[in-house]
Design an enzyme around this catalytic site. Structure first.
Site, PDB file in Angstrom:
ATOM      1  N   ARG A   1      52.239  -8.118 -22.024  1.00  0.00           N
ATOM      2  CA  ARG A   1      52.299  -9.055 -20.901  1.00  0.00           C
ATOM      3  C   ARG A   1      53.386  -8.660 -19.911  1.00  0.00           C
ATOM      4  NH1 ARG A   1      51.239 -15.318 -22.872  1.00  0.00           N
ATOM      5  NH2 ARG A   1      49.142 -14.978 -23.718  1.00  0.00           N
TER       6      ARG A   1
ATOM      7  N   ARG B   1      44.640 -12.608 -20.656  1.00  0.00           N
ATOM      8  CA  ARG B   1      46.026 -12.418 -21.090  1.00  0.00           C
ATOM      9  C   ARG B   1      46.214 -12.570 -22.595  1.00  0.00           C
ATOM     10  NH1 ARG B   1      49.819 -17.537 -19.822  1.00  0.00           N
ATOM     11  NH2 ARG B   1      48.581 -19.162 -20.824  1.00  0.00           N
ATOM     12  N   HIS B   2      45.101 -12.648 -23.354  1.00  0.00           N
ATOM     13  CA  HIS B   2      45.193 -12.807 -24.799  1.00  0.00           C
ATOM     14  C   HIS B   2      44.576 -11.627 -25.535  1.00  0.00           C
ATOM     15  CE1 HIS B   2      45.907 -17.100 -23.807  1.00  0.00           C
ATOM     16  NE2 HIS B   2      46.589 -17.080 -24.937  1.00  0.00           N
TER      17      HIS B   2
ATOM     18  N   GLU C   1      43.093 -15.644 -33.076  1.00  0.00           N
ATOM     19  CA  GLU C   1      42.661 -16.703 -32.165  1.00  0.00           C
ATOM     20  C   GLU C   1      41.467 -16.208 -31.367  1.00  0.00           C
ATOM     21  OE1 GLU C   1      46.062 -17.496 -29.787  1.00  0.00           O
ATOM     22  OE2 GLU C   1      47.256 -18.312 -31.436  1.00  0.00           O
TER      23      GLU C   1
ATOM     24  N   SER D   1      58.440 -16.905 -26.242  1.00  0.00           N
ATOM     25  CA  SER D   1      58.922 -18.190 -26.740  1.00  0.00           C
ATOM     26  C   SER D   1      60.117 -17.905 -27.640  1.00  0.00           C
ATOM     27  CB  SER D   1      57.835 -18.918 -27.532  1.00  0.00           C
ATOM     28  OG  SER D   1      56.875 -19.464 -26.665  1.00  0.00           O
TER      29      SER D   1
END
Length: 556
Positions: free
Chosen positions: A530, A325-326, A319, A480
Site C-alpha cells: 500500500r 487495495r486488498h 478475507e 494500524s
C-alpha cells in the site's frame, strides 16, 4: 479347314455382384500427378539444402553468430554489465553486452538494425555487410530474424550515430555489430507484447475485471496472467526496483535507531487472531495456520529483552475482498518497541519513520530516477506526494476530530460517536487534510476501544478510548498500531470482554510472555504494497505486488 465353333463350349462366368473393379483412369491420373508433385518437392528441397550447404560453406562469418550453446564464441575484450555502462565507453572501443532483442528489422540484404533492451535502457545496433570481421549476408539475415525478447550476447564497436537515435534511451551512441550469439531464444508467438505494457492498464477494471476493448494497452488481468513478460516493461520494472528502495530505507532507519531485525514465524498452531480470517494448512498430522501478522512474536521478543525489534515478511489474510487495495498475502513492515513514559513515543517514532521514508523516496537520486520512469509512462501522481517540510512534524488528529471534520464538511457520520469511519469517508478525509494542511500523509489517534483488538491498551483517561492509531496516505490506511497490554490480569480481562477464551490453544505461549514481567511496549505494522501503491498513485494494489494473491488468483 473351317475354324472351330464356340458352340458347345462353356460360357465365361459373369462378375459376381459387389466384386471390386480396378482403379479408374481418373484415379490413376491423380496418383501419377501426386507422385510427380512429391518428386518435384523432393528435388526442390534437395536443391535448397544443397544451396544452403554451399552458402554455409562459403559463409566466412558463420563463427560470428548463432546459438551460444556449443558455439565457439569470440573472446570477450571488455564486458559491460549494463547497457547504461556504455555511456562511459570511448568511441571505437569494442565491448560485449548481454540484453534482449527489443526490435529487429532488415534494410535490404546488406543492412539490418537491432534494438537491444535492458530494463529502461535501449540502444541501436547496426549490422552491415563487410567490415573488419567480414559480416556476411547470411549473418545479416540471421540477426534480423532473431525473435523479439530473445536474450543475446552482442559484441560491437561503440560509435556516435550521424544523427541522434531518438527511439532509444542511448540516443548518442550505437553499436556496430561484430558478433551476435543467442543465449536463450524466445518463442516466435508471444502471449503478450512488452510494448503493450509500457503505459498503465485501464483504470476501469475492479480487481482483475473484464478487458476494456477500447484500450489498446494490455489489461491488468492480461499482465498478471503473463507476469514475466509484463515485468519487462520499463515502468513495471521500475515499480519493483522502487519497492526494494522502500525496504532498504526502512531497514537502514530502523537499524540506525537501535532496532534489531528479527525473523518471526509465519506458522501458528492455533488461529489466535480469529479463525475465519486465517488460512488453514496441514502440518504433518495436525492443523496449522498462516499468521495474520507477527504481532504476538514481536511482543514475545520485547518480553525476551531483545529490545526494539522490526521485521519484513509476509502477512496472510483469508478475507474474500476483491478490491483495488486488498490482497490475501502482502508484505508487512512491522516494528515493536518499549515505552518509557507514554505511548506517543511509539506514535511519534512511526510518524518520523514515515516522513523520513517519503522524503528519502522524493530526494534520493535512484528513487527519483525510478519515480520519473514511472511518471513518464503515464502515472501522473508518481512522486507527486506532499509531506511537511524537513523539521516539521506529521499532521495528527484524534478520531473524534476526524469525525468532526467530516461532519463540518457535510458528511453524515451518524449519531454513534464510536462508529468507525468507512473507506469512502477516509478518502474524503484525505482530501480535507490535504486542503487544510497541504500533506498527503497524516495519522489518526485515540480510536474507540470497541474498534480495536483485545491486546490494545485502553486509555487511562477514558476507558471508552484506546491508546491506538492509524496511518494514512492519500486518505487510505497503510498501518494500524497501538500500545499493547503488558500486564497479564488486564490482558485476560480484555480477552474475555472481547469474547476470546484465554485457555484456547495458541494463547498459552502468548500469555507466557507476560507471566514473568514485560515492559510497556507498542508498535505497528505498515503495508509495503500500500505504501508503494499510494506513493505512486497506482490504481490497483496488484500493480505494486510482484506475484499478487487474492481470492481468485493463486498464480503465477
Amino acid at each position: 479347314m473351317s475354324a472351330p465353333s464356340d458352340e458347345g463350349l462353356p460360357s465365361r462366368p459373369k462378375e459376381e455382384a459387389g466384386e471390386e473393379k480396378g482403379p479408374s483412369k481418373s484415379a490413376l491420373k491423380k496418383a501419377q500427378k501426386d507422385r510427380e508433385k512429391a518428386e518435384k518437392l523432393a528435388k526442390r528441397l534437395a536443391l535448397e539444402e544443397e544451396q544452403r550447404m554451399k552458402a554455409e560453406a562459403s559463409d566466412t562469418a558463420k563463427h560470428l553468430y548463432g546459438p551460444l550453446s556449443g558455439q565457439s564464441a569470440r573472446p570477450v575484450k571488455k564486458f559491460c554489465k549494463s547497457l547504461q555502462d556504455l555511456e562511459s565507453v570511448a568511441e571505437d572501443e569494442e565491448v560485449t553486452v548481454q540484453a534482449r532483442i527489443y526490435n529487429a528489422r532488415a534494410q535490404g540484404a546488406k543492412l539490418a538494425f537491432l534494438v537491444l533492451r535492458e530494463q529502461e535502457h535501449t540502444i541501436q545496433v547496426v549490422v552491415a555487410e563487410g567490415g573488419a570481421h567480414g559480416i556476411s549476408r547470411q549473418m545479416i539475415k540471421y540477426c534480423a530474424g532473431v525473435n523479439t525478447e530473445s536474450f543475446v550476447r552482442v559484441t560491437g564497436l561503440v560509435k556516435a550515430p550521424k544523427d541522434p537515435v531518438h527511439s532509444t534511451s542511448l540516443s548518442n551512441q550505437e553499436l556496430h555489430l561484430e558478433s551476435l550469439y543467442v543465449v536463450s531464444p524466445a518463442e516466435e508467438q508471444l502471449p503478450l507484447q512488452v510494448k503493450d505494457c509500457i503505459k498503465p492498464p485501464s483504470t476501469r477494471e475492479e480487481g482483475e475485471g473484464e478487458a476494456d476493448t477500447n484500450d489498446p494497452n494490455a489489461t491488468l488481468k492480461t499482465r498478471l496472467d503473463n507476469k514475466i513478460l509484463a515485468t519487462r516493461a520499463p515502468a513495471t520494472n521500475a515499480i519493483f526496483q522502487l519497492q526494494s528502495e522502500i525496504c532498504t530505507i526502512y531497514s537502514q532507519y530502523m537499524l540506525s535507531h537501535g532496532f534489531t531485525m528479527i525473523q518471526p514465524s509465519y506458522l501458528a498452531g492455533a488461529a489466535t487472531e480469529g479463525g475465519s480470517g486465517v488460512f488453514e494448512v496441514t502440518y504433518f498430522e495436525r492443523k496449522a495456520y498462516l499468521t495474520q501478522s507477527p504481532q504476538f512474536f514481536k511482543q514475545m521478543a520485547i518480553a525476551g529483552d531483545i529490545g526494539p525489534v522490526f521485521s519484513i515478511g509476509p502477512v496472510f489474510r483469508a478475507e474474500n475482498s476483491n478490491t483495488k487495495r486488498h490482497l490475501t498475502e502482502f508484505t508487512g513492515l512491522d516494528y515493536e518497541m518499549p515505552i518509557q513514559e507514554h505511548y506517543h513515543e511509539v506514535l511519534s517514532f512511526g510518524e518520523d519513520l514515515m516522513l523520513h521514508l517519503i522524503r528519502q523516496l522524493l530526494s534520493r537520486p535512484k528513487s527519483k530516477h525510478l519515480t520519473s520512469i514511472i511518471r513518464d509512462a503515464g502515472y501522473p501522481d508518481a512522486g507527486n506526494f506532499q509531506v511537511p517540510p524537513e523539521g516539521t512534524k506529521a499532521t495528527r488528529i484524534t478520531f473524534q476530530e476526524a469525525k468532526t471534520l467530516l461532519k463540518d464538511s457535510g458528511f453524515d457520520i451518524g449519531t454513534d460517536p464510536h462508529a468507525d469511519i468507512d473507506t469512502a469517508q477516509e478518502k474524503a478525509l484525505g482530501d480535507l487534510i490535504k486542503q487544510k494542511y497541504n500533506t498527503d500523509f497524516f495519522t489518526i489517534d485515540q480510536y474507540p476501544l470497541s474498534l480495536r483488538p483485545f491486546y490494545t491498551h485502553p486509555s487511562p483517561s477514558n476507558p471508552e478510548l484506546s491508546n491506538s492509531y492509524d496511518f494514512f496516505m492519500r486518505g487510505q490506511e497503510i498501518m494500524s498500531g497501538a500500545q499493547r497490554i503488558h500486564e497479564l490480569p488486564m490482558l485476560k480481562e480484555m480477552m474475555k470482554a472481547k469474547g476470546v477464551n484465554p485457555v484456547d490453544p495458541g494463547f498459552k505461549d502468548y500469555e507466557e510472555a507476560f507471566r514473568y514481567g514485560c515492559p510497556m511496549h507498542g508498535g505497528g505494522g505498515l503495508g509495503l504494497n500500500r505504501i508503494l501503491q499510494f506513493f505512486l498513485g497506482l490504481n490497483n494494489i496488484r500493480e505494486a505486488t510482484l506475484f499478487p494473491r487474492d481470492p481468485v488468483r493463486l498464480g503465477p
